[in-house]
Design an enzyme around this catalytic site. Structure first.
Site, mmCIF file in Angstrom:
data_model
loop_
_atom_site.group_PDB
_atom_site.id
_atom_site.type_symbol
_atom_site.label_atom_id
_atom_site.label_comp_id
_atom_site.label_asym_id
_atom_site.label_seq_id
_atom_site.Cartn_x
_atom_site.Cartn_y
_atom_site.Cartn_z
ATOM 1 C CD GLN A 104 16.011 17.290 -26.033
ATOM 2 O OE1 GLN A 104 14.828 17.576 -26.076
ATOM 3 N NE2 GLN A 104 16.535 16.321 -26.772
ATOM 4 N N GLY A 141 9.350 16.006 -30.181
ATOM 5 C CA GLY A 141 9.341 16.802 -28.964
ATOM 6 C C GLY A 141 10.736 17.320 -28.689
ATOM 7 C CB CYS A 165 16.366 11.159 -26.763
ATOM 8 S SG CYS A 165 16.673 12.804 -26.104
ATOM 9 C CG LEU A 166 15.774 15.134 -31.641
ATOM 10 C CD1 LEU A 166 15.220 16.536 -31.857
ATOM 11 C CD2 LEU A 166 16.082 14.470 -32.963
ATOM 12 C CG HIS A 185 11.349 11.575 -24.045
ATOM 13 N ND1 HIS A 185 12.041 10.453 -24.444
ATOM 14 C CD2 HIS A 185 12.140 12.638 -24.367
ATOM 15 C CE1 HIS A 185 13.200 10.838 -24.981
ATOM 16 N NE2 HIS A 185 13.282 12.156 -24.955
ATOM 17 C CD GLU A 186 10.469 15.987 -25.347
ATOM 18 O OE1 GLU A 186 11.441 16.668 -24.978
ATOM 19 O OE2 GLU A 186 10.559 15.101 -26.228
ATOM 20 C CG HIS A 205 14.706 16.029 -22.091
ATOM 21 N ND1 HIS A 205 16.025 15.650 -22.188
ATOM 22 C CD2 HIS A 205 14.079 15.437 -23.138
ATOM 23 C CE1 HIS A 205 16.190 14.871 -23.246
ATOM 24 N NE2 HIS A 205 15.020 14.720 -23.846
HETATM 25 NI NI NI Z 1 14.617 13.603 -25.606
#
Ligand code: NI
Length: 175
Positions: A51, A46, A99-100, A141-142, A145
């Site tokens: 991000q 995701g 998470c990236l 999670h997304e 963000h």
């Molecule tokens: Ni993330």
């Protein structure tokens, strides 16, 4: 298409809320394609627009991420514009969430078991669906963000402080 640079904690804009999309124009469509490519390139399931430095309410995710027999050939991008969680119930521990934007760190996070998500698709059509398991975690999670929240904001302050210290030390070394 292009692979975009993913911002990493403690980048300030990651903790800022994103704005709603009014019009899904070609620029947004191009952005979404690049987000999908970037997500797969970095092996994520995701990715949220903040991000990649765009504070707009867009997320992409791999709709096959929850398949038990997942392999890379199955991957498929789904886009949600202005997604929101309109109902939730139950709770469980999402194990080893990552998470990236949070490098070299994973933690258990308490999440809702099931959520109902409302959003627009890329054509601006409204949709609503229930998510559970992995998909439920991806949604929470997304969408977090988009509100400037990272998963490390949902762990104990002690663990967060330890991660922050470690991360800042590494950044200093890199300079
Ligand atoms: Ni993330």
């Amino acid at each position: 298409m292009a692979i975009l640079n993913i911002l990493k904690y403690p980048e300030e804009s990651l903790s800022q809320p994103s704005i709603k999309i009014d019009v899904i124009d070609d620029k947004i469509k191009k952005l979404v394609e690049d987000m999908g490519e970037t997500m797969f390139h970095d092996a994520g399931v995701g990715l949220a627009a903040p991000q990649i430095g765009v504070n707009k309410r867009i997320i992409v995710y791999d709709s096959h991420a929850r398949d038990p027999e997942y392999d890379e050939t199955l991957r498929e991008i789904t886009v949600l514009i202005n997604p929101e969680i309109i109902a939730s119930h139950g709770s469980f521990i999402s194990e080893d969430e990552g998470c990236l934007s949070v490098v070299e760190y994973r933690a258990n996070v308490k999440r809702y078991e099931k959520v109902t998500v409302k959003a627009l698709n890329i054509d601006g059509e409204p949709l609503e669906f229930d998510a559970e398991g992995v998909l439920s975690v991806i949604m929470q999670h997304e969408i977090d963000h988009l509100d400037g929240i990272l998963f490390i904001d949902r762990i104990s302050s002690l663990k967060r402080a330890m991660y922050k210290k470690k991360r800042l030390k590494e950044l200093k070394k890199e300079q």
